[in-house]
Design a protein around this motif. Structure first.
Motif, short mmCIF file in Angstrom:
data_model
loop_
_atom_site.label_atom_id
_atom_site.label_comp_id
_atom_site.label_asym_id
_atom_site.label_seq_id
_atom_site.Cartn_x
_atom_site.Cartn_y
_atom_site.Cartn_z
N SER A 193 -2.28 -7.96 1.88
CA SER A 193 -2.69 -8.62 3.12
C SER A 193 -4.21 -8.48 3.31
O SER A 193 -4.83 -9.29 3.97
N GLU A 194 -4.79 -7.43 2.75
CA GLU A 194 -6.24 -7.31 2.72
C GLU A 194 -6.60 -7.15 1.26
O GLU A 194 -6.31 -6.13 0.63
N GLN A 195 -7.21 -8.18 0.70
CA GLN A 195 -7.25 -8.31 -0.76
C GLN A 195 -8.31 -7.45 -1.43
O GLN A 195 -8.19 -7.14 -2.61
N ILE A 196 -9.35 -7.10 -0.68
CA ILE A 196 -10.44 -6.36 -1.33
C ILE A 196 -10.41 -4.89 -0.92
O ILE A 196 -10.35 -4.57 0.26
N VAL A 197 -10.43 -4.03 -1.94
CA VAL A 197 -10.43 -2.58 -1.70
C VAL A 197 -11.53 -1.96 -2.57
O VAL A 197 -11.63 -2.29 -3.75
N VAL A 198 -12.32 -1.10 -1.99
CA VAL A 198 -13.23 -0.29 -2.78
C VAL A 198 -12.87 1.16 -2.46
O VAL A 198 -12.76 1.52 -1.28
N GLY A 199 -12.64 1.94 -3.50
CA GLY A 199 -12.21 3.31 -3.24
C GLY A 199 -12.33 4.19 -4.45
O GLY A 199 -12.78 3.78 -5.52
N GLN A 200 -11.90 5.42 -4.26
CA GLN A 200 -12.11 6.45 -5.26
C GLN A 200 -10.92 7.39 -5.28
O GLN A 200 -10.51 7.86 -4.22
N LEU A 201 -10.42 7.65 -6.46
CA LEU A 201 -9.35 8.62 -6.60
C LEU A 201 -9.98 10.01 -6.61
O LEU A 201 -10.86 10.29 -7.41
N MET A 202 -9.53 10.86 -5.69
CA MET A 202 -10.13 12.18 -5.55
C MET A 202 -9.04 13.24 -5.60
O MET A 202 -7.88 12.95 -5.39
N GLU A 203 -9.47 14.47 -5.85
CA GLU A 203 -8.53 15.56 -5.71
C GLU A 203 -8.95 16.41 -4.53
O GLU A 203 -10.12 16.80 -4.44
N ARG A 204 -8.03 16.59 -3.59
CA ARG A 204 -8.34 17.42 -2.43
C ARG A 204 -7.16 18.36 -2.21
O ARG A 204 -6.02 17.90 -2.17
N ASN A 205 -7.43 19.64 -2.07
CA ASN A 205 -6.39 20.67 -1.94
C ASN A 205 -5.31 20.49 -3.01
O ASN A 205 -4.12 20.46 -2.72
N GLN A 206 -5.74 20.34 -4.24
CA GLN A 206 -4.85 20.18 -5.39
C GLN A 206 -3.91 18.98 -5.26
O GLN A 206 -2.82 18.96 -5.82
N ARG A 207 -4.35 17.98 -4.51
CA ARG A 207 -3.50 16.81 -4.30
C ARG A 207 -4.36 15.58 -4.58
O ARG A 207 -5.53 15.54 -4.20
N ALA A 208 -3.77 14.60 -5.26
CA ALA A 208 -4.52 13.37 -5.52
C ALA A 208 -4.53 12.53 -4.24
O ALA A 208 -3.48 12.24 -3.68
N VAL A 209 -5.72 12.22 -3.75
CA VAL A 209 -5.80 11.31 -2.59
C VAL A 209 -6.68 10.14 -2.99
O VAL A 209 -7.59 10.27 -3.79
N TYR A 210 -6.36 8.99 -2.42
CA TYR A 210 -7.18 7.83 -2.71
C TYR A 210 -8.04 7.54 -1.48
O TYR A 210 -7.52 7.15 -0.44
N ASP A 211 -9.34 7.79 -1.60
CA ASP A 211 -10.25 7.51 -0.49
C ASP A 211 -10.56 6.02 -0.48
O ASP A 211 -11.12 5.50 -1.44
#
Ligand SMILES: [Zn+2]
Length: 794
Positions: A193-211
């Motif tokens: 529904s929102e076609q454009i994403v800019v982001g970064q796969l990060m590790e925070r507190n030993q967990r993969a989060v997508y910023d």
């Protein structure tokens, strides 16, 4: 463009296609030295200024990946992207230090379907590159593992696109190695529904989060030159036959009517809880192929607890054709904390679904007869078979999702005004609510002899605390559910399902499904017997008053009116929360509501370790993106509490009567379809009191919904004149917010007798003057900060 896909698509399995994608590898014949090669995709501008580009081998006649490397003298790549809204520029700035993305990169891994690969090749043919076979072996050796890895991540998605040859607008992922920002992704996904994403796969507190740095609708969807993506297919008429064994393990067959959209299709995307396995699928009785394999990265992008999987048919199904789809699935969804209390883990995703369109449900459950099983719909059949009970229910109207719950329950039923409420409570205590034993120490003095000092003996006594009554408030809850159900029915129109079932769930949360509410086991306890950490005034009000009415209000907000996209997710939550506050006001008066609003403001202004307020984590329209924020409370506090504040301020601007009419109209207009923030704004503009401009409402939404900030306000004034005409003039000063922040705020003028007068002033970074003519001298002039407007006073 006609592709040689017909031959490919017929008979090729989805698994074969996914395998071909994974194994594609780099093509030694397709390595180029490129200069001034550009790739534009909507708002994304990629410049491959100087370097090498090598393509993957084709799959189904299409190139699906490429690697660009700037590893030459003066080599360079650059990406440009300008988010269209202020809130999105703020978001990007928060992560990258700049409101616009302009980053040079040394390497780009590109994954694409349909147009992007072709555009690159055409541009090269036109002169922005020439073959460089000498570099091919080196690049292939260096990059093949990386390309395989990323293709593996996106194989189901790419395979789905390749098997949908009518799709001309392709997917594009550019994984870039930025010179200052490190590795990040720029994505265009036409199915979102929102076609454009800019982001970064990060590790925070030993967990993969997508910023998510920024996310927005692509230009052609924003400007209306392209229609929003239509669902490729729809599901209606569910029939689920589920059986729970002695260990309450679920085994089920889910059937639904599948209608193909406007394009021929042979691949269909579904989702189900990760706690389940889908073991087989059939279309019109014939076995269909299942492709289940999702990567951490594509999961992180979706940020939910579901497994996405594909169902593929051997041949294309014609546009508009209607089919019967069937899944066999099973899983351990129900756990027990002990003491005969149960917890249903997968409440919204216990059966395969695709989207959340309204559908009719026929639900058949076979379960141990010692338990009560609740689910929405009217009873069609209810029989006992030995130790088993079989209950079949059918929903009288289409619903968004079907939930169920079970336990060893006590029940209270009430019917009034054509609405029935069945409230169930656990007969046994949720073990988490058993208070810990009390320990006391007793010191006794024991004489030892005539010449020796007495001995002291310390004894620790462990005292068992009697368990709280798990049904203490069953009557109170039932009365509250019934009364609030009727109250909301009067405000927003009758609910589609006339029976509402309420049942307990272990934990501190509630959930409101069509016809079925899950209510925290805490709400059933007497307030004095709740765990110590919940015995403050705010949480007592929450568990005794707000939670029940909030979940009841979801019968309208969320189940009749659904959010259009993640940006609108705040709307049903805020509406349910504010509805609960309206019910609190009805029961206990405006002061009770205002006390809660003051607590909400305090929560929003709490500062975290970084010195930033909870509210500043991001605009309420970011939805799930707020969950990635440093402060774990941000999502909840902003969605529910700032959301309630936004509605409260709208009420103050429109007046209560007009405001309630807007809510009733929102339900009427958006019944059984998705509603967005824009629908609310539109209705608000049509209901403005005299003297309030439509433009002031744009300002309201821009600042409170699409941006952040809680201002500190100060009013200065002087009064001149004499009876019967006085003139007040003054200024309003604003601080604690950025210079762009500008909202209409009320200045209240109170008199010795008669009604107060309100002057609305639009704030700005400079002091704003105001003046008014009065019939008597004022006794108090102030801004009702924290009461009628989300603000503090200086
Ligand atoms: Zn809710």
């Amino acid at each position: 463009m006609i592709l040689p896909l017909a031959a490919w698509a017929a008979g090729t399995t989805a698994a074969d296609t996914a395998r071909a994608v994974r194994d594609a590898g780099l093509d030694l014949d397709q390595c180029y030295r490129v200069r001034d090669l550009n790739l534009y995709k909507e708002d994304i501008k990629l410049y491959f200024n100087d370097g090498y580009l090598i393509f993957s081998k084709p799959v189904a006649g299409e190139r699906i990946a490429a690697v660009f490397t700037a590893d030459v003298e003066g080599g360079d790549g650059e990406v440009l992207l300008l988010p269209p809204q202020r809130g999105e520029r703020q978001s990007l700035a928060r992560f990258t230090g700049s409101p616009n993305l302009d980053e040079h990169f040394t390497r780009a891994l590109l994954v694409f379907t349909a147009d992007s690969g072709r555009a690159l090749l055409e541009s090269i043919e036109k002169g922005s590159g020439h073959k460089a076979p000498e570099m091919a072996p080196l690049l292939a050796e260096q990059w093949t593992p990386v390309v395989s890895n990323i293709l593996d991540s996106f194989a189901p998605r790419i395979a789905g696109d390749l098997l949908t040859p009518t799709r001309t607008d392709g997917f594009l992922l550019a994984a870039l190695a930025g010179k200052t920002l490190g590795n990040f992704d720029v994505i265009y996904d036409p199915a979102a529904s929102e076609q454009i994403v800019v982001g970064q796969l990060m590790e925070r507190n030993q967990r993969a989060v997508y910023d998510v740095w920024t996310r927005f609708r692509a230009r052609r969807f924003r400007t209306g030159s392209a229609a929003p993506p239509e669902p490729l297919f729809s599901l209606t008429q569910f029939r689920i036959e589920a059986s729970l064994d002695e260990n309450l393990r679920l085994q089920a067959v889910t059937r639904a009517t599948l209608t193909v959209g406007s394009q021929p299709l042979r691949v269909f995307a579904f989702e189900v809880s990760r706690a389940e396995q889908v073991t087989a699928a059939r279309i019109d009785g014939a076995p269909a192929e299942l492709l289940i394999n999702e990567s951490a990265r594509s999961r992180a992008l979706r940020a939910d607890e579901n497994e996405a999987f594909l169902l593929a048919t051997p041949d294309f199904l014609a546009p508009g054709s209607v089919h019967r789809v069937e899944f066999d699935h099973q899983g351990a969804l129900i756990t027990s904390p002990g003491n005969g209390v149960y917890f249903v883990g997968a409440r919204s995703n216990w059966y395969p679904r695709s989207g959340s369109a309204f559908a009719d449900y026929d639900l058949v459950f076979r379960y141990p007869r010692r338990l009560t099983l609740v689910t929405p719909g009217d009873i069609v059949k209810d029989t006992i078979d030995g130790d088993w009970r079989i209950t079949e229910r059918r929903t009288p109207v289409p619903i968004r999702v079907a939930g169920f719950n079970l336990g060893d329950y006590e029940k209270i039923s009430t019917t009034a005004g054509g609405l029935t409420v069945d409230v169930f409570g656990n007969r046994n205590l949720d073990p988490a609510l058993q208070p810990p034993p009390k320990t006391t120490t007793i010191t006794s003095v024991i004489p030892t002899g005539p010449r020796t000092p007495p001995r002291q003996e310390v004894m620790t006594v462990i005292q068992h605390v009697p368990p709280p009554d798990p049904l203490a408030r069953l009557n109170a809850v039932a009365a509250d559910v019934s009364a609030s159900f009727q109250y909301f029915s009067g405000l927003f129109g009758p609910p589609p399902l006339k029976t509402l079932t309420v049942s307990p769930i272990p934990g501190t949360f509630g959930q409101g499904f069509p016809g079925l509410v899950y209510l925290s086991t805490l709400s059933y306890l007497d307030p004095s017997e709740r765990p110590a950490e919940t015995r403050n005034a705010t949480l007592q009000t929450f568990f005794s008053d707000l939670m029940v009415a909030h979940e009841v209000a979801h019968q309208w907000w969320g189940n009749v009116v659904m959010p259009k996209s993640y940006q609108d997710e705040w709307l049903p939550e805020a509406l349910a929360h504010y509805s609960a506050l309206l019910w609190l006001e009805k029961k206990k008066g405006l002061n009770a509501l205002e006390d809660v609003m003051a607590n909400f403001q305090a929560d929003l202004l709490q500062t975290g370790e970084n010195g930033q307020t909870v509210e500043s984590a991001g605009p309420i329209s970011w939805g799930y993106r707020l969950e990635a924020s440093q402060n774990s409370e941000s999502y909840r506090v902003i969605t529910y509490e700032k959301g309630a504040w936004i509605l409260h301020m709208l009420r103050k601007r429109l007046g209560k009567e007009r405001f309630l009419k807007v809510l009733a109209e929102l339900r009427r207009r958006c019944e059984f379809r998705a509603a967005g923030t824009a629908d609310l704004l539109d209705l608000v503009k049509k209901s403005l009191p005299p003297g309030v401009s439509a433009d002031s409402m744009d300002t309201f939404f821009d600042n409170w919904v699409y941006s952040t900030g809680i201002p500190t306000l100060r009013v200065k004034y002087s009064v001149k004149g004499k009876a019967p005409s006085w003139k007040i003039s003054g200024t309003v000063e604003q601080s604690s917010v950025d210079d762009n922040f500008s909202v209409d705020i009320p200045v209240e003028i109170q008199f010795a007798k008669g009604a107060a007068q309100t002057v609305w002033v639009r704030t700005s970074s400079d002091p704003v003057p105001f003046s008014a003519t009065l019939k008597q001298p004022p006794v108090r002039v102030y801004i009702p900060a924290g009461v009628n407007v989300l603000a503090t006073r200086k």
